[in-house]
Design an enzyme around this catalytic site. Structure first.
Site, short mmCIF file in Angstrom:
data_model
loop_
_atom_site.label_atom_id
_atom_site.label_comp_id
_atom_site.label_asym_id
_atom_site.label_seq_id
_atom_site.Cartn_x
_atom_site.Cartn_y
_atom_site.Cartn_z
N ASP A 164 -98.36 -98.77 47.71
CA ASP A 164 -98.73 -100.19 47.76
C ASP A 164 -97.58 -101.06 47.21
O ASP A 164 -97.81 -101.96 46.41
CB ASP A 164 -100.01 -100.43 46.97
N GLY A 169 -107.57 -110.35 41.35
CA GLY A 169 -107.19 -109.46 42.44
C GLY A 169 -108.41 -108.84 43.07
O GLY A 169 -109.55 -109.20 42.76
N LYS A 203 -106.30 -106.27 32.43
CA LYS A 203 -106.98 -106.31 33.73
C LYS A 203 -108.38 -105.73 33.56
O LYS A 203 -108.54 -104.54 33.31
CB LYS A 203 -106.19 -105.52 34.77
#
Length: 620
Positions: free
Chosen positions: A432, A316, A335
């Site tokens: 988002d 990402g 992540k």
């Protein structure tokens, strides 16, 4: 009858808490003379998996000669001579019979939970020609186990050697603060050391059981948490008559279990529902408790869980996601944030926001890493990836999920947003919401993720201050991007949700408005034109109820993307509309100003969507 069962259950729990249920985790040995082994260590094949630390290096084994074997990285095996649990120190010999052979090959314990014990001693190794050397200093010793290398290997406690014969020798390596000894339990000196195969001294820091050892109790991981928290139980020194008490307790326990079994068989139907509710409450409590506070991991833990970042799941804007393991049964998605991206605000937002909440439609943050400049987030693993993967036309059999499932996914996302807006102590605005940030579990239940742009505000606060637009173009509400549209509020998430629903209905992604193309299809406006003129949506319909679901989702999506925030419904109203049949839903006012009145797919410039808007200034 119910009271009797409750008393029996309490008695069993009391006995388990006294250590009766954990006798399989008490001290064990390899043979009669091996060192006693207990938590955080365990012996494979003799003690169950839960008796030791989750780290594999603490899982020992027994050799054919009943030596207690510790296996370190690079397949290095040590024979443990003693384990000092109070000091958390290990005394071990090299299994090959020559520790210095391992030292020559550059010993590394960087990925191991063990480290060399601190000491004031230094050792220097020399390689000398194979010939007799007279007049050795008493500080220089020959190492017999290295004689097969066609050289004489010498070891010394000091770097400076005044023996002239050593002028023919080559210094191989200098080891500062290497902890060696010839006697178990003594670290003060290496004078008189057995230079053939001395004892290596290692220590560990985590997990720590020093407080339990000092109190004369066993140590174990708490069973009610995923964090590395310890608890003490039992006693290292069994009292007199322990075997008799154990037999008596076993007899009482057996009688209780027999009575309980008879009662449960007699009343199994009437108590079935109550038992299920009781188990459900326990599971719900444990899930809430475990997610209440995320665990902090070191960067070494992150590397171990991901097997050195072996299995990449995706990338990402702010990092790369890897598959990892907390244990053999628990998978996680980790992540790892890019060092060069952002100033840490996204990381703080993510941990501070999602770390304190838990909902079935919000992804669970298990832990995080903030080790120097390295940062990572550890989430629950969701095997079906993101909703972005399944945005496809209805006639695409390989990816289309079906209208009923799409409706369930939309409802789950709406309930997750409702929880963020109304179910927490403070209102959480996500900013988002998009398919890429909606993850799907094995049953395709949606979970909202990525809270890097989230903001907190009071529930009675009608507007939030913004210094700059935040979100993904195509999903950003007009008031977030421009001053022309009222104040920014929770209605910004409603707009993004509406765009997401229209993507699901249309089976295609919202146009990329950053591209310079006048031939792009703005799909939401095309859907509105069809509904306004009373035509059926031109999608692939298989079952009778699919057309109603498609129309209901389209109308709800169009209500949510009204440019005036006042005209958008609250998320609670959206949930009610999704749960209803959709018969009484009315088509909302036209949210577009394209000027195109044709039923054909309007071809409009992507730039037109925000070309007349004044962007929010950074100086607000």
């Amino acid at each position: 009858m119910v009271n009797c069962l409750v008393c029996c259950l309490c008695f069993i729990i009391f006995l388990a808490d006294r250590g009766l249920g954990f006798n399989d985790c008490n001290t064990s040995t390899c043979g009669s003379f091996g060192p006693p082994v207990r938590f955080p260590f365990r012996i494979r094949g003799k003690q169950p998996l839960h008796c030791g630390s989750p780290q594999s290096e603490f899982h020992l084994s027994c050799s054919e000669k009943n030596d207690t074997v510790l296996q370190l990285p690079n397949s290095w095996k040590l024979f443990i001579q003693k384990i000092d649990y109070k000091s958390q120190v290990i005394y071990a010999k090299d299994s090959g019979g020559c520790l210095f052979r391992r030292l020559i090959s550059n010993l590394s314990l960087s990925v191991s939970p063990f480290e060399l014990m601190n000491t004031r001693e230094n050792i220097t190794l020399f390689k000398c020609p194979s010939r007799k050397i007279e007049g050795w200093s008493h500080y220089v010793y020959q190492i017999p186990c290295l004689s097969d290398l066609h050289y004489d290997f010498l070891g010394s406690r000091y770097c400076f050697i005044d023996n002239p014969n050593l002028l023919y020798c080559t210094k191989i390596h200098h080891y500062p603060e290497v902890a060696l000894t010839d006697n178990v339990g003594y670290r003060e000196s290496i004078i008189g050391l057995n230079w053939s195969n001395p004892l290596l001294i290692l220590n560990w820091t985590n997990p720590t059981c020093k407080s339990c050892e000092a109190r004369g109790k066993y140590c174990r991981l708490k069973m009610s948490t995923i964090a590395s928290e310890m608890e003490c139980y039992g006693s290292l020194k069994p009292s007199k008559g322990a075997s008799i008490k154990f037999i008596e307790t076993g007899a009482v326990l057996g009688s209780v279990l027999l009575v309980a079994a008879v009662v449960l068989l007699y009343r199994r139907y009437s108590f079935n529902k109550m038992e299920k509710e009781f188990q459900s409450k326990i599971k719900s409590f444990l899930d809430d408790y475990m997610s209440h506070k995320p665990t902090r991991y070191s960067y070494a833990d992150i590397k171990r869980m991901t097997s050195q970042f072996k299995d990449e799941l995706g990338q990402g804007a702010y990092g790369t996601v890897f598959r990892g393991k907390l244990s053999d049964e628990i998978l996680v998605a980790i992540k790892v944030l890019n060092i060069s991206k952002g100033n840490g605000e996204e990381f703080v937002n993510e941990v501070g926001t999602i770390g304190k909440i838990h909902h079935v439609n919000v992804v669970r943050l298990i832990g995080f890493c903030a080790d120097g400049f390295r940062r990572a987030l550890v989430y629950e693993y969701l095997p079906n990836d993101s909703l972005q993967k399944f945005i496809s036309p209805a006639d695409d059999k390989n990816h289309f999920l079906g209208w009923k499932r799409l409706q369930d996914i939309a409802l789950g996302i709406a309930k997750g947003i409702e929880y963020l807006h109304q179910g927490c102590d403070q209102r959480i605005l996500h900013f988002d919401i998009k398919p890429h940030n909606i993850l799907l579990d094995h049953d395709f239940n949606p979970k909202i993720s990525d809270f890097g742009l989230a903001k907190l505000c009071a529930k009675d606060q009608s507007a939030v201050s913004m210094t700059t637009a935040r979100g993904t173009i195509g999903y950003i509400a007009p008031e977030v991007f421009s001053r022309n549209f009222r104040n920014v509020s929770y209605k910004a998430d409603i707009y993004s949700f509406g765009m997401l629903v229209l993507e699901m209905v249309g089976g295609r992604k919202i146009v990329d408005i950053t591209k310079d193309s006048d031939e792009q299809i703005y799909f939401p406006e095309w859907i509105y034109n069809l509904l306004e003129e009373g035509e059926d949506l031109r999608f692939h319909i298989e079952e009778e109820g699919d057309a109603k679901i498609a129309k209901k989702l389209a109308i709800i999506g169009l209500w949510c993307i009204q440019w005036n925030p006042v005209d958008r419904p609250t998320i609670r109203v959206v949930v009610h509309m999704l749960e209803g049949e959709g018969e009484n839903l009315t088509i909302p006012p036209n949210p577009f100003n394209s000027g195109i009145q044709t039923r054909k797919k309007p071809k409009i410039s992507g730039k037109r969507l925000h070309s007349e808007l004044d962007a929010i200034s950074e100086t607000e």
